[in-house]
Design a protein around this motif. Sequence first.
Motif, mmCIF file in Angstrom:
data_model
loop_
_atom_site.group_PDB
_atom_site.id
_atom_site.type_symbol
_atom_site.label_atom_id
_atom_site.label_comp_id
_atom_site.label_asym_id
_atom_site.label_seq_id
_atom_site.Cartn_x
_atom_site.Cartn_y
_atom_site.Cartn_z
ATOM 1 N N TYR A 101 -6.843 9.115 -2.620
ATOM 2 C CA TYR A 101 -5.784 9.917 -2.164
ATOM 3 C C TYR A 101 -5.968 11.435 -2.436
ATOM 4 O O TYR A 101 -6.549 11.606 -3.390
ATOM 5 C CB TYR A 101 -4.428 9.585 -2.606
ATOM 6 C CG TYR A 101 -4.281 8.145 -2.279
ATOM 7 C CD1 TYR A 101 -4.257 7.582 -1.040
ATOM 8 C CD2 TYR A 101 -4.024 7.081 -3.389
ATOM 9 C CE1 TYR A 101 -4.259 6.294 -0.527
ATOM 10 C CE2 TYR A 101 -3.865 5.678 -2.894
ATOM 11 C CZ TYR A 101 -4.037 5.435 -1.735
ATOM 12 O OH TYR A 101 -3.931 4.046 -1.540
ATOM 13 N N VAL B 269 -1.402 15.949 -4.573
ATOM 14 C CA VAL B 269 -0.071 15.973 -3.945
ATOM 15 C C VAL B 269 0.395 17.297 -4.630
ATOM 16 O O VAL B 269 1.184 17.836 -4.228
ATOM 17 C CB VAL B 269 0.764 14.652 -4.801
ATOM 18 C CG1 VAL B 269 2.129 14.746 -4.449
ATOM 19 C CG2 VAL B 269 0.035 13.445 -4.456
ATOM 20 N N LYS C 5 1.761 11.303 1.111
ATOM 21 C CA LYS C 5 1.818 10.356 2.367
ATOM 22 C C LYS C 5 2.725 9.211 2.339
ATOM 23 O O LYS C 5 3.005 8.519 3.205
ATOM 24 C CB LYS C 5 0.304 9.838 2.492
ATOM 25 C CG LYS C 5 -0.696 10.821 2.943
ATOM 26 C CD LYS C 5 -0.574 11.102 4.393
ATOM 27 C CE LYS C 5 -1.599 12.389 4.774
ATOM 28 N NZ LYS C 5 -1.428 12.732 6.097
ATOM 29 N N LYS D 35 0.835 -1.188 -0.141
ATOM 30 C CA LYS D 35 0.052 0.220 -0.059
ATOM 31 C C LYS D 35 0.791 1.184 -0.110
ATOM 32 O O LYS D 35 0.451 2.353 -0.661
ATOM 33 C CB LYS D 35 -0.908 0.037 1.129
ATOM 34 C CG LYS D 35 -1.982 -1.229 1.082
ATOM 35 C CD LYS D 35 -2.746 -1.429 2.341
ATOM 36 C CE LYS D 35 -3.915 -0.378 2.474
ATOM 37 N NZ LYS D 35 -5.023 -0.788 3.590
ATOM 38 N N ASP E 158 2.302 1.685 -3.327
ATOM 39 C CA ASP E 158 1.054 2.038 -4.278
ATOM 40 C C ASP E 158 0.879 3.641 -3.809
ATOM 41 O O ASP E 158 0.756 4.339 -4.835
ATOM 42 C CB ASP E 158 -0.318 1.319 -3.387
ATOM 43 C CG ASP E 158 -1.411 1.385 -4.695
ATOM 44 O OD1 ASP E 158 -0.972 1.412 -5.870
ATOM 45 O OD2 ASP E 158 -2.506 1.459 -4.543
ATOM 46 N N LEU E 159 0.881 4.070 -3.060
ATOM 47 C CA LEU E 159 1.062 5.489 -2.671
ATOM 48 C C LEU E 159 2.180 6.363 -3.457
ATOM 49 O O LEU E 159 2.018 7.295 -3.992
ATOM 50 C CB LEU E 159 1.537 5.984 -1.281
ATOM 51 C CG LEU E 159 0.280 5.628 -0.200
ATOM 52 C CD1 LEU E 159 0.768 5.827 1.039
ATOM 53 C CD2 LEU E 159 -1.168 6.318 -0.501
ATOM 54 N N LYS F 209 1.162 6.400 -7.015
ATOM 55 C CA LYS F 209 0.114 7.495 -7.154
ATOM 56 C C LYS F 209 0.719 9.030 -7.002
ATOM 57 O O LYS F 209 -0.130 10.034 -7.020
ATOM 58 C CB LYS F 209 -0.954 7.250 -6.275
ATOM 59 C CG LYS F 209 -1.799 6.118 -6.244
ATOM 60 C CD LYS F 209 -2.573 5.891 -7.548
ATOM 61 C CE LYS F 209 -3.454 4.597 -7.485
ATOM 62 N NZ LYS F 209 -2.998 3.332 -7.679
ATOM 63 N N ARG F 210 2.053 8.869 -6.560
ATOM 64 C CA ARG F 210 2.481 10.157 -6.361
ATOM 65 C C ARG F 210 1.963 11.145 -5.102
ATOM 66 O O ARG F 210 1.759 12.049 -4.951
ATOM 67 C CB ARG F 210 2.774 11.203 -7.675
ATOM 68 C CG ARG F 210 3.186 10.526 -8.761
ATOM 69 C CD ARG F 210 4.362 9.877 -8.473
ATOM 70 N NE ARG F 210 5.758 10.407 -8.276
ATOM 71 C CZ ARG F 210 6.718 9.960 -7.884
ATOM 72 N NH1 ARG F 210 6.723 8.807 -7.229
ATOM 73 N NH2 ARG F 210 7.750 10.531 -7.668
ATOM 74 N N ASP F 211 1.460 10.268 -3.980
ATOM 75 C CA ASP F 211 0.789 10.412 -2.930
ATOM 76 C C ASP F 211 1.791 11.139 -1.926
ATOM 77 O O ASP F 211 2.691 10.429 -1.345
ATOM 78 C CB ASP F 211 -0.112 9.408 -2.264
ATOM 79 C CG ASP F 211 -1.015 10.060 -1.296
ATOM 80 O OD1 ASP F 211 -2.179 9.617 -1.118
ATOM 81 O OD2 ASP F 211 -0.579 10.966 -0.631
#
Lengths: 185, 525
Positions: B214, B217, A16, A5, A8-9, A12-14
Amino acid sequence: MEDQKIIDLYVKRDEKAIEKTADKYGKYCFSIAYNVLMSHEDSEECVNDTWIKTWNTIPPAMPECFRIFLGKITRNLSFDKYRYNHSEKRGGGVIGAVLDELEEVVAGSDSVEEAYERKILVEAINTYLHTLSKRDCNIFIRRYFYGEETKDIAQRYAIKESNVLMILSRTRKKLQQHLKEEALL
Amino acid sequence: MKAEDLFDAIGDIDDKLIMESDIKRKKKAGFKRYQGILAAAACLLLIVGIVSFLNPLVQRPGSTDNPGISDNPEGNGPLPYDPANPEEWTEPEVVENPGMEPGAEWVNFNAGPVMPMTLVAEDDNISAKRGLTYDFSGTTKENKGVVAVQDKYVLSNSSAEDREITVSYPYVGNIKDMMAAVPALTVDGNTVDADITNGSYLGYDKNGELRHFYPGVLTDDYMTMIKGVEKDWPAIDEGLLEQEVTVYEIDDFTGGNVPADVATLALRLKVKDTGKVFFSHCTGMFSDGEYVTVYVTLAHLPKGGVPKVYVIGEAAEEYSLKGYSYVQISSQYETTEVSGKVIEGQTTVEDVLWDLTNFYTKDAAADSGKKELMKSLGNDRLAEMFTDMYHYRNDGVSSDEDLIFYEPALSDIAYMAFEYEQIYYFTQTVTVPGNGSVSLTWDYVKKGSHNTYEPNEDFRDNFCYDNLPNLETKLYFTEQTAALVETGNIRIEDQNYGFDPERGVLKVTLESDAERYYMVVKVLK
C-alpha cells in the motif's frame, strides 16, 4: 474487494479503505440513512460520517460482518440526526410511521421515565426475535431495523402486503408481552 | 420507555439475524424455475456440516462463520439491501468538492510531500540555495487542487576545480499521471532528460516483517520510506520471472437467466503446491492445501479483463469448472445456467506481468512522450511487488489463513503499481565549474492532499501541500525560500510557512533544519 481486505486497509491506515468501502457499501448505507431521514443531503452527510466513524473505529474494532457493522453505524447516526431534526415533533415518512407502530409496543409502559438499561433491552429484543419464525423475524427486522416500506417487504419475501401488516401487528403485540414479562415495560 | 428508545435498541440486535433478513425470496413465478436448484441446495445444506472440512468451496480455511463460496463475493453478491422501487431510486450525489479540515491529519488522498534534491555521493565542495514556488494560478476545484511547483537549486562549487556530481530528486506521483506529464528539468536554462527510476513502496521489508503493498497514507509514511528501506531497492527476482506458467483462462462466461451479481464460476484445481497459484480479474480464492478454488462473479469482471488462474511450475493434476446461481452465507446453488470454459495455455511469469502492464496502461494518456518508459517502470514495480508477494507466500508466513489476507491477486497489485502514488527518483549528472555555480530547476504539477469524503462543508475544497526541507538530503543548504503565486482563486486556511498575501508577504525564508512545512488552502473557484 473482499471485506477482509478492506478491513486490512483500515488496519494499515490506508486511504483506499474509505474509497473501497464507499464503492462497495455506499448505496447500502445511503439507503439505510435515506429510509430514516428522507433527505438526500442529510443522508449523504450521515454516510460520510459513517466512513469517518469507521476509520476511527477500526482498529481496534475488527467487525465480523463488515456490512452489518457499517449498517448499524449508519442507522445510529441517521437516527441521531433524525432526533436532532425532529426534537420537538415526530417527523413523517416511513420512520414516523415506524415509530408510531413501536409506540403501540411501549404503550403499556408505566412511565416514560422508567429506568432500564439499554443493554438489557437489546438482549430482551434478541431473545424475543429468536422465538419468532424465521420469516416473521426477517419481516420485523426489515421494518424496524431497516425502516422499509411494508410493500417493499412484501415484494422481498413474495407475500401480500396485507400479510406483512398482519405479521407486524402480531409481532409487535408479542414483543410488548415479552417486554412486560422481562419487567421492561 | 419511548418508541424512540425501542427503535434505538433494535439498532443493536444480533448481526446474524440482520444478515438472515437480507436474503431475498424469489417470486412465485420465478420460484418454479429454481425449484430444482433450491431442492439441491436444501440437500446441500444438509451435508454442509459433514463436508465442510473436505470441500474448499464450502468452508473457507480459518473461518468459522463463512461457509459459502463467499459471504458476499466482491461485496455485491445478492444485493444485501435493495430498495423495492428502483424507479424511485436516485443515485446519491457524489461530493465533487473534496477538501480537508485545516491542520487535520486525516486525509484519504495523500499526494505526497515535496522533498529536497540530494546528491548520490556527498561532496563537501558543493552547497545549494533553494527556491520553492507554489503557483496556484491554474488551481481549480475541478482539477482537485493541482498546483504548479517550481523547485529551483543553485549549486555552488567552493573549490577551484570543476566538480562532476550526480543529483537525485525524489518525487511522489503515479505512473498513469506521469504518462501525461513528467517533472521537467532544466540545467542553466537548457532542458535535459533526467533518468527515472522506481523508489520504494510502503510495506517492502527485506526481513519479511511487513508484506503489504500500500502507498503512504500520511506524510510520515513517506518519511519512513525515504529513511528506511530505499537502500535495499530494487528487489526483483529475475529467476522467478523466467519460470514457466500454466494459464487457465476462463472464457465464454455466461450467466443465462441468473443475475450477473450472483452468477459465479468456480475453478477448482488440484495442485502440488498451493503457494504457486495466482490469479487475475477473479473475485477470490480458497485453498485447503491440496485443492485451490478460484471463483469469479460475472458482475465483477472489469471491462476487457479476462479471468485467469496461473500455476507456476508444474501444472494442475486436474481441474473442474462449475457454475453457481446464488452464493450466500449458508447457501450455494450449483447450476448449469452459469457456464464457461477453460482455455489452458503456457507462458512465463514475465509475460504474465507484461500482459497485466498492457491491460492497465492501454487507455492511459501519452502526452509526455514517455509512455513506453513509464510502462517499463510500472512493469518493474509490478515485478518487485510480485517478487515480494511470491516469496511471502512461499518462503514467509504462508499458512492458508494468511492467504485470506494476502490473496494472490495479480490484478490488484498491478492496479497499485500503475495507479497508486509511489516514490520515483530523477537523476542527472552535471558539472559545477570551479568557484562557479550551476542552476537546476524542476517544474511539475502536483495534486493537493485532501479528504474526498469531507462531510463538513466549511472544509470542502481544502487542499494540503507538504514540504520536507531536509529529508535525507546530502546537500548543504545555505538558504531555502518558498514563494507563493496566486490570483485570488485560493485562500490560505492554515500554514507554518509565514505567507501573508494580504500584507504582500509572498516570499518567505525557510529553516533548512525544520522537519515539515505545511499549507492548507481553500480553492475558491
